[in-house]
Scaffold this motif. Structure first.
Motif, PDB file in Angstrom:
ATOM      1  N   SER A 235      17.996 -18.686  -6.212  1.00  0.00           N
ATOM      2  CA  SER A 235      17.150 -18.173  -5.137  1.00  0.00           C
ATOM      3  C   SER A 235      16.830 -16.695  -5.356  1.00  0.00           C
ATOM      4  N   PHE A 236      17.844 -15.913  -5.720  1.00  0.00           N
ATOM      5  CA  PHE A 236      17.624 -14.496  -5.979  1.00  0.00           C
ATOM      6  C   PHE A 236      16.698 -14.291  -7.177  1.00  0.00           C
ATOM      7  N   GLY A 237      16.897 -15.091  -8.234  1.00  0.00           N
ATOM      8  CA  GLY A 237      16.065 -14.962  -9.423  1.00  0.00           C
ATOM      9  C   GLY A 237      14.608 -15.289  -9.148  1.00  0.00           C
ATOM     10  N   GLN A 238      14.348 -16.314  -8.345  1.00  0.00           N
ATOM     11  CA  GLN A 238      12.965 -16.665  -8.021  1.00  0.00           C
ATOM     12  C   GLN A 238      12.286 -15.558  -7.219  1.00  0.00           C
ATOM     13  N   MET A 239      13.008 -14.978  -6.281  1.00  0.00           N
ATOM     14  CA  MET A 239      12.428 -13.893  -5.500  1.00  0.00           C
ATOM     15  C   MET A 239      12.235 -12.639  -6.354  1.00  0.00           C
ATOM     16  N   LEU A 240      13.197 -12.352  -7.224  1.00  0.00           N
ATOM     17  CA  LEU A 240      13.056 -11.212  -8.125  1.00  0.00           C
ATOM     18  C   LEU A 240      11.829 -11.380  -9.019  1.00  0.00           C
ATOM     19  N   LEU A 241      11.621 -12.593  -9.497  1.00  0.00           N
ATOM     20  CA  LEU A 241      10.467 -12.863 -10.350  1.00  0.00           C
ATOM     21  C   LEU A 241       9.164 -12.752  -9.569  1.00  0.00           C
ATOM     22  N   LYS A 242       9.144 -13.296  -8.367  1.00  0.00           N
ATOM     23  CA  LYS A 242       7.903 -13.355  -7.592  1.00  0.00           C
ATOM     24  C   LYS A 242       7.493 -12.003  -7.035  1.00  0.00           C
ATOM     25  N   TYR A 243       8.441 -11.246  -6.527  1.00  0.00           N
ATOM     26  CA  TYR A 243       8.099 -10.034  -5.793  1.00  0.00           C
ATOM     27  C   TYR A 243       8.315  -8.745  -6.584  1.00  0.00           C
ATOM     28  N   ILE A 244       9.019  -8.809  -7.714  1.00  0.00           N
ATOM     29  CA  ILE A 244       9.256  -7.598  -8.498  1.00  0.00           C
ATOM     30  C   ILE A 244       8.663  -7.722  -9.906  1.00  0.00           C
ATOM     31  N   LEU A 245       9.114  -8.716 -10.651  1.00  0.00           N
ATOM     32  CA  LEU A 245       8.746  -8.801 -12.065  1.00  0.00           C
ATOM     33  C   LEU A 245       7.292  -9.219 -12.269  1.00  0.00           C
ATOM     34  N   ARG A 246       6.824 -10.191 -11.498  1.00  0.00           N
ATOM     35  CA  ARG A 246       5.446 -10.658 -11.686  1.00  0.00           C
ATOM     36  C   ARG A 246       4.415  -9.565 -11.376  1.00  0.00           C
ATOM     37  N   PRO A 247       4.554  -8.819 -10.259  1.00  0.00           N
ATOM     38  CA  PRO A 247       3.600  -7.711 -10.048  1.00  0.00           C
ATOM     39  C   PRO A 247       3.635  -6.671 -11.157  1.00  0.00           C
ATOM     40  N   LEU A 248       4.815  -6.380 -11.695  1.00  0.00           N
ATOM     41  CA  LEU A 248       4.894  -5.419 -12.796  1.00  0.00           C
ATOM     42  C   LEU A 248       4.177  -5.924 -14.041  1.00  0.00           C
ATOM     43  N   ALA A 249       4.200  -7.245 -14.244  1.00  0.00           N
ATOM     44  CA  ALA A 249       3.575  -7.821 -15.438  1.00  0.00           C
ATOM     45  C   ALA A 249       2.071  -7.999 -15.296  1.00  0.00           C
ATOM     46  N   SER A 250       1.568  -8.064 -14.069  1.00  0.00           N
ATOM     47  CA  SER A 250       0.149  -8.378 -13.861  1.00  0.00           C
ATOM     48  C   SER A 250      -0.679  -7.192 -13.382  1.00  0.00           C
ATOM     49  N   LEU A 276      -7.385   0.677 -16.672  1.00  0.00           N
ATOM     50  CA  LEU A 276      -7.024  -0.512 -17.443  1.00  0.00           C
ATOM     51  C   LEU A 276      -7.223  -1.769 -16.606  1.00  0.00           C
ATOM     52  N   GLU A 277      -7.854  -2.755 -17.210  1.00  0.00           N
ATOM     53  CA  GLU A 277      -8.027  -4.041 -16.522  1.00  0.00           C
ATOM     54  C   GLU A 277      -6.782  -4.905 -16.659  1.00  0.00           C
ATOM     55  N   HIS A 278      -6.110  -4.805 -17.806  1.00  0.00           N
ATOM     56  CA  HIS A 278      -4.891  -5.562 -18.049  1.00  0.00           C
ATOM     57  C   HIS A 278      -3.827  -4.604 -18.585  1.00  0.00           C
ATOM     58  N   PRO A 279      -2.570  -4.816 -18.225  1.00  0.00           N
ATOM     59  CA  PRO A 279      -1.511  -3.886 -18.625  1.00  0.00           C
ATOM     60  C   PRO A 279      -1.184  -3.986 -20.107  1.00  0.00           C
ATOM     61  N   SER A 280      -0.678  -2.890 -20.649  1.00  0.00           N
ATOM     62  CA  SER A 280      -0.237  -2.865 -22.044  1.00  0.00           C
ATOM     63  C   SER A 280       1.121  -3.549 -22.166  1.00  0.00           C
ATOM     64  N   PRO A 281       1.344  -4.359 -23.199  1.00  0.00           N
ATOM     65  CA  PRO A 281       2.635  -5.048 -23.336  1.00  0.00           C
ATOM     66  C   PRO A 281       3.821  -4.096 -23.398  1.00  0.00           C
ATOM     67  N   SER A 282       3.694  -3.008 -24.138  1.00  0.00           N
ATOM     68  CA  SER A 282       4.828  -2.081 -24.255  1.00  0.00           C
ATOM     69  C   SER A 282       5.180  -1.473 -22.904  1.00  0.00           C
ATOM     70  N   GLU A 283       4.176  -1.140 -22.085  1.00  0.00           N
ATOM     71  CA  GLU A 283       4.446  -0.594 -20.756  1.00  0.00           C
ATOM     72  C   GLU A 283       5.095  -1.638 -19.858  1.00  0.00           C
ATOM     73  N   VAL A 284       4.601  -2.855 -19.930  1.00  0.00           N
ATOM     74  CA  VAL A 284       5.175  -3.931 -19.107  1.00  0.00           C
ATOM     75  C   VAL A 284       6.629  -4.172 -19.487  1.00  0.00           C
ATOM     76  N   PHE A 285       6.907  -4.211 -20.791  1.00  0.00           N
ATOM     77  CA  PHE A 285       8.286  -4.423 -21.233  1.00  0.00           C
ATOM     78  C   PHE A 285       9.196  -3.304 -20.735  1.00  0.00           C
ATOM     79  N   ALA A 286       8.714  -2.066 -20.780  1.00  0.00           N
ATOM     80  CA  ALA A 286       9.530  -0.935 -20.314  1.00  0.00           C
ATOM     81  C   ALA A 286       9.807  -1.039 -18.815  1.00  0.00           C
ATOM     82  N   LYS A 287       8.803  -1.437 -18.031  1.00  0.00           N
ATOM     83  CA  LYS A 287       8.985  -1.546 -16.579  1.00  0.00           C
ATOM     84  C   LYS A 287       9.971  -2.659 -16.233  1.00  0.00           C
ATOM     85  N   ILE A 288       9.823  -3.794 -16.866  1.00  0.00           N
ATOM     86  CA  ILE A 288      10.717  -4.918 -16.571  1.00  0.00           C
ATOM     87  C   ILE A 288      12.130  -4.625 -17.068  1.00  0.00           C
ATOM     88  N   ARG A 289      12.224  -3.988 -18.204  1.00  0.00           N
ATOM     89  CA  ARG A 289      13.553  -3.635 -18.734  1.00  0.00           C
ATOM     90  C   ARG A 289      14.284  -2.695 -17.779  1.00  0.00           C
TER      91      ARG A 289
END
Length: 690
Positions: A235-250, A276-289
């Motif tokens: 449950s925690f992982g799904q919420m973390l993905l939906k409300y934190i990680l997914r916005p950072l990736a998109s 930027l219309e789409h995020p850079s992979p390196s920036e996304v990886f840094a934010k999620i990390r």
């Protein structure tokens, strides 16, 4: 003789004395031994009589009492077994009761791990009680109900502790004052995303709690003992993905901010505007990390209690559990929202993509160090490394989409094509061009010394060019797209070159299927569009004759075995254009004949009405031919235009002549005035065509 006889005699006497001594000794000792043996025989006989006596007494007295003793022993044994079972049940009940009492004490002191252990012991006792078939079912139901109630009770308390340790805060929704009501909330815009926060409590204030505060590790271990840890983490992982990680990736403008407050770690968002219309992979990886490092440090990297000796809990790796739950969805999100858009659209930029592959490897290695991932290569890195295939697929998809958009655009927007017209594509340098030029110069010099082989009358440079006509602007762009795609294939890898080459072939197959269907109604009703479509097909067929040959030596070796050709498509395009234009010609012939059918067969021209009807039919035919001349004259090549107009004129004249020759001579004379009018108009129309 005497000397020999005396010694022998002495030896004989000596030997005889020894024999007598031996016989005397043997028999003197034999008698006592024999007497002892006889005494033993007597004793054995007496013992045998005693045994017989005892046997008779056993047969008569003991056997009678043995049956009674066996029955009593069996009853005693059964009674002992029943007592043992009852004692065991009572012992299990005592252990169950003790476990529940200790559980209640531990729960009251918020020692959740000890409470969970006592509850697990009670569960084992209940399981043993259920295995006893003779146990009272009503009591079993009562014990099971009590155990269930106590389990739900501790889960409730653990849930409250969990909500205090991990707090989600969302934007206030309509009709909901509590920020924890997030089940129906969906982050759909930047504003709601920026108002989302995750609070990880490191320690709770003693002022807020009357009793002792349990550490988060004890809460997680208690969940594990109760079998609920997987559910909570999921449950925690799904919420973390939906409300934190997914916005950072998109969202390229959203960044995570970590705030250290007293006893609390806050994860929230900030927006930094960019183009930027789409995020850079390196920036996304840094934010999620960054986010995962905080979660791993505050929640997942927790030491187990030293006093807890449980194999099931000692092997738990919380980060690995959470990674197994969310990594598949997270990697899919990263691919769809990030890596897909980072794939270059030009083969010259493929070398720069190595940086993205390297950042992807570093990101996965960091997750492996945090134990979110195992040692195997994941789909994310496989996707990044397979960039050549993805580039080819993306390029082919973009080419097909662009081609279809051109095919479904308007046909009537035209441009003029002349014999000198060329596709605006850079010239392709031929392999070993310098060597070929040297060979040509040498050979020309040698032949000039012998004889001049150049013909006196050479062909015009535009002999094999397409005649002047008008084609659709979209078709011209379509051919430019085909040339550009093949030019891209010459600088791509073998696999990519093959895909791009066949994508170009698919463009022309798609044209053959889409255009006649999408523009079917207009091609049937509008003669100008039919003529333009005819020119389009002939224009494409003209380029297909040499398209493959121009790129044959520059493409991948696998395509240089004779398959690099488009000549097989030429007959189909010529047939497509010809059939469409011939169908329009048949329709125009039908209209001409239909108009001439209202001339009342040109009979009885002395009658004013008949003459008026015939004159009207002729004027309608002339008007139709003039209209076709206007819409076709600047569109079709001159030779095609003349043939088409001549065919229609011939149809009209043949129909008129056929009907006139069937009339009487007197009626024919009356047609002189109408014939002069028609012929003069015909001559004018033919002069315009010329």
């Amino acid at each position: 003789m005497c000397f020999l006889k005396n010694p022998i005699g002495l030896e004989g006497k000596q030997m005889g004395g020894e024999v007598c001594s031996m016989i005397s000794k043997k028999y003197s000792e034999f008698l006592p031994s024999m007497q002892s043996a006889q005494d033993l025989v007597t004793q054995v006989d007496k013992l045998s009589d005693d045994i017989d006596l005892l046997k008779s007494r056993i047969e008569s007295e003991v056997r009678r009492d043995l049956h009674v003793s066996t029955a009593e022993f069996t009853d005693l044994k059964q009674q002992l077994e029943r007592d043992s079972v009852v004692l065991s049940l009572l012992k299990q009940l005592q252990e169950f009761s003790t476990a529940i009492e200790e559980y209640n004490c531990a729960l009251a002191e918020k020692k959740y791990v000890a409470a969970a252990q006592r509850l697990e012991e009670a569960q084992k006792c209940l399981k043993l009680l259920k295995s006893r078939k003779c146990f009272d079912l009503k009591m079993l139901k009562s014990l099971s109900m009590e155990l269930t109630i106590q389990k739900q009770n501790i889960l409730y308390h653990l849930g409250e502790e969990w909500q205090k340790l991990i707090v989600w805060k969302f934007p206030p929704s309509k009709g909901a004052a509590d920020l924890r009501l997030f089940s129906s909330l969906d982050i759909s815009n930047l504003e709601s995303c920026l108002q989302t926060e995750l609070h990880l409590c490191t320690e709770q204030s003693q002022k807020e709690e009357k009793g002792p505060v349990p550490p988060i590790s004890s809460v997680l271990l208690a969940f594990s003992l109760l079998g609920e840890l997987h559910t909570k983490l999921k449950s925690f992982g799904q919420m973390l993905l939906k409300y934190i990680l997914r916005p950072l990736a998109s969202c390229p403008s959203v960044f995570a901010v970590i705030e250290n407050q007293p006893n609390i770690i806050v994860i929230r968002f900030e927006s930094v505007m960019n183009d930027l219309e789409h995020p850079s992979p390196s920036e996304v990886f840094a934010k999620i990390r960054l986010v995962l490092e905080v979660v791993q440090k505050q929640l997942l990297d927790l030491p187990l209690d030293a006093d807890l000796e449980n194999e099931k809990t000692s092997k738990i790796i919380l980060a690995e559990m959470l990674g197994d739950m969310i990594w598949e969805d997270l990697s899919e999100c990263l691919i769809k929202n990030c890596l897909v858009y980072s794939i270059p659209t030009n083969s010259s930029k493929l070398q720069q993509y190595e940086e993205i592959i390297q950042s992807t490897e570093e990101f996965e290695n960091a997750l492996k160090e945090m134990r979110f991932l195992k040692g195997d290569t994941t789909d994310l890195l496989k996707y990044a490394r397979n960039v050549n295939s993805h580039f080819a697929n993306k390029k082919c998809q973009d080419v097909i989409v662009a081609a279809r958009n051109l095919m479904t655009s308007e046909i009537h927007n035209t441009v003029t094509i002349t014999p000198a017209s060329k596709i605006s594509v850079p010239d392709l340098p031929s392999p070993d061009e310098d060597d070929k030029l040297q060979v040509q110069k040498v050979s020309i010099t040698q032949y000039d010394e012998v004889v001049n082989l150049e013909p006196e009358n050479s062909l015009d440079q535009h002999s094999f060019s397409l005649p002047t006509c008008r084609i659709s602007e979209s078709v011209k762009k379509l051919m430019e797209l085909a040339y550009q795609t093949l030019l891209e294939a010459t600088t791509s890898s073998d696999q990519c070159a093959v895909q791009l080459f066949y994508s170009v072939r698919n463009i022309f197959h798609l044209f053959h299927d889409v255009v006649p269907t999408y523009h079917k109604e207009n091609l049937q009703k509008l003669p100008q569009l039919a003529a333009i479509h005819h020119n389009n097909c002939m224009y494409i067929a003209h380029h297909l004759l040499t398209l493959g040959h121009q790129f044959r030596l520059r493409l991948a070796p696998i395509l240089c075995d004779g398959t690099t050709t488009f000549v097989d498509l030429v007959p189909g395009f010529r047939r497509l254009g010809t059939e469409c234009f011939l169908a329009q010609m048949r329709a125009q012939k039908g209209e001409l004949l239909e108009r001439l059918s209202s001339a009342r067969n040109f009979s009885n021209m002395d009658d004013e009405e008949n003459y008026s009807a015939a004159s009207k039919a002729v004027r309608q035919v002339l008007h139709q031919l003039k209209r076709l001349g206007v819409v076709w004259q600047d569109v079709l090549p001159v030779n095609i235009y003349c043939k088409a107009m001549g065919t229609l004129l011939n149809t009209a004249i043949s129909e008129i002549i056929g009907r006139v020759t069937a009339l009487e001579v007197r009626t024919v004379r009356c047609l002189a005035r109408l014939e002069m009018q028609f012929l003069s108009q015909m001559v004018t129309l033919l002069r315009q065509s010329r």
